[in-house]
Each structure stands twice: as structure tokens, then as C-alpha cells.
Scaffold this motif. Structure first.
Motif, mmCIF file in Angstrom:
data_model
loop_
_atom_site.group_PDB
_atom_site.id
_atom_site.type_symbol
_atom_site.label_atom_id
_atom_site.label_comp_id
_atom_site.label_asym_id
_atom_site.label_seq_id
_atom_site.Cartn_x
_atom_site.Cartn_y
_atom_site.Cartn_z
ATOM 1 N N TRP A 192 0.819 -1.213 0.000
ATOM 2 C CA TRP A 192 0.000 0.000 0.000
ATOM 3 C C TRP A 192 0.854 1.266 0.000
ATOM 4 O O TRP A 192 0.493 2.263 -0.632
ATOM 5 N N PHE A 193 1.997 1.231 0.666
ATOM 6 C CA PHE A 193 2.857 2.411 0.692
ATOM 7 C C PHE A 193 3.558 2.668 -0.646
ATOM 8 O O PHE A 193 4.119 3.750 -0.846
ATOM 9 N N ILE A 194 3.503 1.667 -1.544
ATOM 10 C CA ILE A 194 4.117 1.891 -2.847
ATOM 11 C C ILE A 194 3.259 2.781 -3.744
ATOM 12 O O ILE A 194 3.744 3.348 -4.724
ATOM 13 N N LEU A 195 1.971 2.939 -3.388
ATOM 14 C CA LEU A 195 1.082 3.796 -4.186
ATOM 15 C C LEU A 195 1.533 5.253 -4.202
ATOM 16 O O LEU A 195 1.561 5.882 -5.269
ATOM 17 N N PRO A 196 1.876 5.859 -3.050
ATOM 18 C CA PRO A 196 2.424 7.231 -3.109
ATOM 19 C C PRO A 196 3.731 7.304 -3.901
ATOM 20 O O PRO A 196 3.998 8.312 -4.564
ATOM 21 N N ASN A 197 4.539 6.222 -3.841
ATOM 22 C CA ASN A 197 5.768 6.189 -4.634
ATOM 23 C C ASN A 197 5.449 6.279 -6.124
ATOM 24 O O ASN A 197 6.099 7.020 -6.871
ATOM 25 N N LEU A 198 4.455 5.518 -6.549
ATOM 26 C CA LEU A 198 4.039 5.545 -7.949
ATOM 27 C C LEU A 198 3.532 6.926 -8.348
ATOM 28 O O LEU A 198 3.866 7.444 -9.427
ATOM 29 N N PHE A 199 2.725 7.521 -7.478
ATOM 30 C CA PHE A 199 2.142 8.838 -7.784
ATOM 31 C C PHE A 199 3.221 9.889 -8.005
ATOM 32 O O PHE A 199 3.225 10.606 -9.011
ATOM 33 N N LEU A 200 4.168 9.977 -7.073
ATOM 34 C CA LEU A 200 5.211 11.004 -7.179
ATOM 35 C C LEU A 200 6.148 10.713 -8.351
ATOM 36 O O LEU A 200 6.492 11.620 -9.124
ATOM 37 N N SER A 201 6.551 9.463 -8.512
ATOM 38 C CA SER A 201 7.519 9.123 -9.560
ATOM 39 C C SER A 201 6.975 9.390 -10.953
ATOM 40 O O SER A 201 7.634 10.023 -11.787
ATOM 41 N N TYR A 202 5.763 8.920 -11.242
ATOM 42 C CA TYR A 202 5.209 9.090 -12.586
ATOM 43 C C TYR A 202 4.801 10.531 -12.855
ATOM 44 O O TYR A 202 4.821 10.976 -14.008
ATOM 45 N N SER A 203 4.409 11.275 -11.814
ATOM 46 C CA SER A 203 4.116 12.696 -12.004
ATOM 47 C C SER A 203 5.373 13.451 -12.411
ATOM 48 O O SER A 203 5.339 14.320 -13.282
ATOM 49 N N VAL A 204 6.499 13.105 -11.784
ATOM 50 C CA VAL A 204 7.767 13.765 -12.120
ATOM 51 C C VAL A 204 8.246 13.333 -13.499
ATOM 52 O O VAL A 204 8.667 14.154 -14.322
ATOM 53 N N MET A 205 8.176 12.020 -13.787
ATOM 54 C CA MET A 205 8.723 11.506 -15.045
ATOM 55 C C MET A 205 7.930 11.936 -16.266
ATOM 56 O O MET A 205 8.511 12.232 -17.316
ATOM 57 N N TYR A 206 6.602 11.963 -16.167
ATOM 58 C CA TYR A 206 5.785 12.208 -17.350
ATOM 59 C C TYR A 206 5.075 13.552 -17.356
ATOM 60 O O TYR A 206 4.359 13.859 -18.317
ATOM 61 N N LEU A 207 5.267 14.351 -16.304
ATOM 62 C CA LEU A 207 4.675 15.691 -16.279
ATOM 63 C C LEU A 207 5.756 16.751 -16.123
ATOM 64 O O LEU A 207 5.922 17.628 -16.980
ATOM 65 N N VAL A 208 6.522 16.664 -15.043
ATOM 66 C CA VAL A 208 7.492 17.709 -14.730
ATOM 67 C C VAL A 208 8.669 17.698 -15.708
ATOM 68 O O VAL A 208 9.051 18.737 -16.244
ATOM 69 N N ILE A 209 9.243 16.518 -15.946
ATOM 70 C CA ILE A 209 10.448 16.451 -16.793
ATOM 71 C C ILE A 209 10.163 16.843 -18.243
ATOM 72 O O ILE A 209 10.805 17.755 -18.778
ATOM 73 N N PRO A 210 9.206 16.185 -18.934
ATOM 74 C CA PRO A 210 9.027 16.532 -20.360
ATOM 75 C C PRO A 210 8.398 17.893 -20.604
ATOM 76 O O PRO A 210 8.701 18.550 -21.596
ATOM 77 N N LYS A 211 7.506 18.342 -19.706
ATOM 78 C CA LYS A 211 6.775 19.579 -19.954
ATOM 79 C C LYS A 211 7.410 20.808 -19.311
ATOM 80 O O LYS A 211 7.068 21.943 -19.683
ATOM 81 N N LEU A 212 8.313 20.612 -18.351
ATOM 82 C CA LEU A 212 8.895 21.766 -17.663
ATOM 83 C C LEU A 212 10.421 21.747 -17.693
ATOM 84 O O LEU A 212 11.051 22.696 -18.170
ATOM 85 N N ILE A 213 11.030 20.674 -17.197
ATOM 86 C CA ILE A 213 12.497 20.654 -17.094
ATOM 87 C C ILE A 213 13.146 20.644 -18.470
ATOM 88 O O ILE A 213 14.081 21.412 -18.737
#
Length: 377
Positions: A60-81
Motif C-alpha cells: 500500500w505504501f508503494i502507491l504514493p511512490n508511484l504517484f510522485l515518480s510518474y508525475s515527475v517523469m511524465y509531467l514535470v520532466i518533459p513539460k517543464l524541465i
């Protein structure tokens, strides 16, 4: 690259396998790591029992890991960084960290707390009937920290892998482009040998024909000038209008010698200001060729052509008129005109006017474009 499909392939099967392997390894690492946590519950059971307990909680604690990781990889990095929007990227990551913390706390206070309570009830003998109680504030703090700590760790690792992969692929693309450019340059250098030989041969024939066949020598000189313009001067996006007109004059002189006195040509070209206006190279020639192809070449007597170029400010008006054969078929303009039309749509979108008029005994083409003040598009 084919040998590293597991890492770089974008095929769905490879991507699923790659991501599943990554998260499965992380999940097993979390189960093992948290089995050493000095909690009141885990300290009373053996190591294998700790593993069993953490199998459920770590899932169950891996769910927040998934949320943060995929938000950074597919939102922050390609669209901002990647787009160098670093301030927005920083703010977005801070917001995501807070959301991840609250997500983790919500899981801890609901599902994880229920799982722990059920385990304590079924193993009450370990605590002599007195179940340990944890204050709400401590539960909230532990929920925030437990999920957030792991999420930031794995999120940073996932982002590092994503960026490393991105820059590696960019480097590979750059190297591939450099190799292609080198090959293209080599082919270009090889190709330049042939025109060089061609011009030398034409010049040799011209020097020998000056005395024996002066008309042929003059035609060779005009042909050489025409070929030199087509091969060398047309490598740039724009050329001076004066050069284009000079090339048209050479072409017309060759055609005049072909038809002799039978051909009547009326020319109206602008004056010296043509050197200050630039147009796409070889834009006029297809219309002139069309006049000969569908006009003079099909008329047995009195072939005639009228070509008019007029400048009005930055606008260049071109009018091509030629007679039609009494027995010729309907003139459609040919493939050359269609190719020019496609070039006009690409080079002068919404700024050109092309009218093609086919009458019973005359064919008229009117083209109007905007010239450029310099040789840069």
C-alpha cells in the motif's frame, strides 16, 4: 541500441516489463528494509514474521511512490524541465511532495491502521492482552514521513533514470545526425566533381567552336551560364530577382536560336531595382517552359510568347501569355505547374495569387507574390 531493448525500447511489451521489474525490485527492497524497523510490534516477532507483515504494508505504501515518480517523469520532466522552465518545475515538485505526503498519511490512517489493528487482535497474546495504542498525532506524523521518505527516494531515482535515458538518446540522435551529415557532405563533394567536369568540357567545346560555329559557341556559353545558376546559385532559399531574370534571358536566347525568326517574344522586365528584391529560386522558369511546351512547340506558324514582370513595392506581378495551337488539346498546365503550386503553398502561404486562364486560342498565367528585402526567409 537493439541489444538494449529492455532499457530503451518504446514498444508496449518492453515498457511494461521494464516498469514492472523496476517496481517489483523496489517493493522487495522496501519489504526487506522495513523489516528492521524498531517498532513495538516488529520487535516482538521473528524476522520471517516481520517479512510477512511488511508484504501487505509495503504494497500500500508503494502507491504514493508511484504517484510522485510518474508525475515527475511524465509531467514535470518533459513539460517543464526539458523546456527549461525550472521555476515552474520547482514549484510543481513542491506541490507534488505535499500531495504525496497527504496521500501517504491517508493510507496510513485508514488501510494500514486497520491492517495493524486486525493483526494485533489476532496476536493479542504477544502483548498479554494489552494492545498498544499510538496517539493520533504520532500516527499522522509517521504516516507523513513513512510514505514521503520512500517516495522522494524512489522519485528522485526514477527522475535520474528518466533524464539519463533522455540525454543518452539525444546524444545518440546527435551522433547519428553528424554521421548522416558527414555522409551527405561526402556525397555532395563527389557530386561536385561531375559538374566541374561538365563545365570544363563545355568551355573546351566553346573555345573550339568560336571560329568554326560561332552560333553554337554562343549557345554553349548561355547553356553553361544556365546550368551554373541551376546547380550552384539555387542552393539558397532565396536569390536576387535580377539573377532569376538573367537566367530567364539565357533560357529565352537558347529557345530563340532553336526557333529562329519564326518565334515572336515580347518581354517586359523591371529595371535595376530587381537586385534589391529576393524570391525563391527557379520559381519563374516552369511558367516560361510551359509557354514553349504547350504553346510554341505545337504551333506550326507564327508562335508567340509574352512575358511581363512588374514590381509594385514588395509585390511582384508576373504574367505569361502564349498562343495555342488550333488543333492542340486543352492545356492543363502540366506537372511542372502543379509542382510550382505546391512550392507556392509552402513558401508563400496565404500571400500569393495564381490564376490560370485557358481561352480558345490563348493561354494566360498570372502569378503575384511578395518579394523579400534580403536573402533570409
Amino acid at each position: 541500441m537493439n541489444r538494449l531493448q529492455f532499457v530503451f525500447s518504446e514498444k508496449p511489451a518492453w515498457k511494461i516489463l521494464r516498469h514492472f521489474s523496476f517496481w517489483f525490485c523496489w517493493y522487495l527492497f522496501q519489504v526487506y528494509l522495513y523489516s528492521f524497523t524498531p517498532s513495538p510490534i516488529l520487535m516482538r516477532v521473528d524476522f520471517l514474521e516481520r517479512i510477512r507483515i511488511n508484504l501487505g504494508e509495503s504494497f500500500w505504501f508503494i502507491l504514493p511512490n508511484l504517484f510522485l515518480s510518474y508525475s515527475v517523469m511524465y509531467l514535470v520532466i518533459p513539460k517543464l524541465i526539458i523546456l527549461a522552465k525550472y521555476l515552474k518545475a520547482t514549484l510543481c515538485i513542491i506541490v507534488l511532495i505535499f500531495l504525496t505526503a497527504f496521500f501517504s498519511a491517508a493510507l496510513s490512517l485508514s488501510i494500514i491502521e486497520w491492517m495493524r489493528h486486525e493483526y494485533l487482535k489476532s496476536h493479542a497474546e504477544l502483548f498479554n492482552g494489552a494492545l498498544p495504542e499510538t496517539p493520533f498525532k504520532i500516527q499522522l506524523f509517521q504516516g507523513l514521513i513513512s510514505g514521503l521518505r520512500a517516495s522522494i527516494t524512489i522519485g528522485g531515482l526514477a527522475a535520474a533514470i528518466k533524464l539519463t535515458k533522455y540525454f543518452y538518446l539525444k546524444q545518440e540522435q546527435t551522433l547519428a545526425l553528424e554521421r548522416q551529415n558527414a555522409i551527405t557532405e561526402l556525397h555532395s563533394l563527389k557530386a561536385q566533381l561531375h559538374p566541374h567536369f561538365l563545365f570544363n568540357t563545355i568551355n573546351n567545346i566553346y573555345s573550339h567552336a568560336q571560329e568554326t560555329a560561332p552560333v553554337a559557341a554562343d549557345m554553349l556559353l548561355q547553356l553553361s551560364s544556365l546550368l551554373r545558376y541551376i546547380l550552384y546559385s539555387c542552393n539558397t532559399p532565396l536569390v536576387p530577382l535580377s539573377q532569376e531574370i538573367s537566367m530567364i534571358r539565357n533560357y529565352l536566347e537558347l529557345e530563340k536560336k532553336r526557333y529562329g525568326n519564326r518565334l515572336e517574344i515580347s518581354l517586359q522586365f523591371p529595371g535595376n531595382e530587381t537586385s534589391e528584391h529576393f524570391i525563391a529560386p527557379l520559381l519563374i522558369l516552369p511558367f516560361v517552359e510551359n509557354c514553349f511546351k504547350h504553346g510554341t512547340s505545337t504551333i506550326l506558324s507564327h508562335p508567340w510568347i509574352s512575358i511581363e514582370l512588374r514590381l509594385s513595392g514588395k509585390r511582384l506581378l508576373m504574367k505569361f501569355i502564349n498562343g495555342k495551337s488550333e488543333i492542340g488539346s486543352e492545356n492543363t498546365g502540366g506537372i511542372g505547374i502543379e509542382n510550382v503550386r505546391r512550392r507556392l503553398e509552402l513558401l508563400y502561404p496565404d500571400t500569393y495569387r495564381l490564376d490560370i486562364i485557358s481561352e480558345e486560342d490563348v493561354y494566360i498565367v498570372i502569378l503575384e507574390i511578395t518579394t523579400h528585402p534580403n536573402a533570409a526567409l
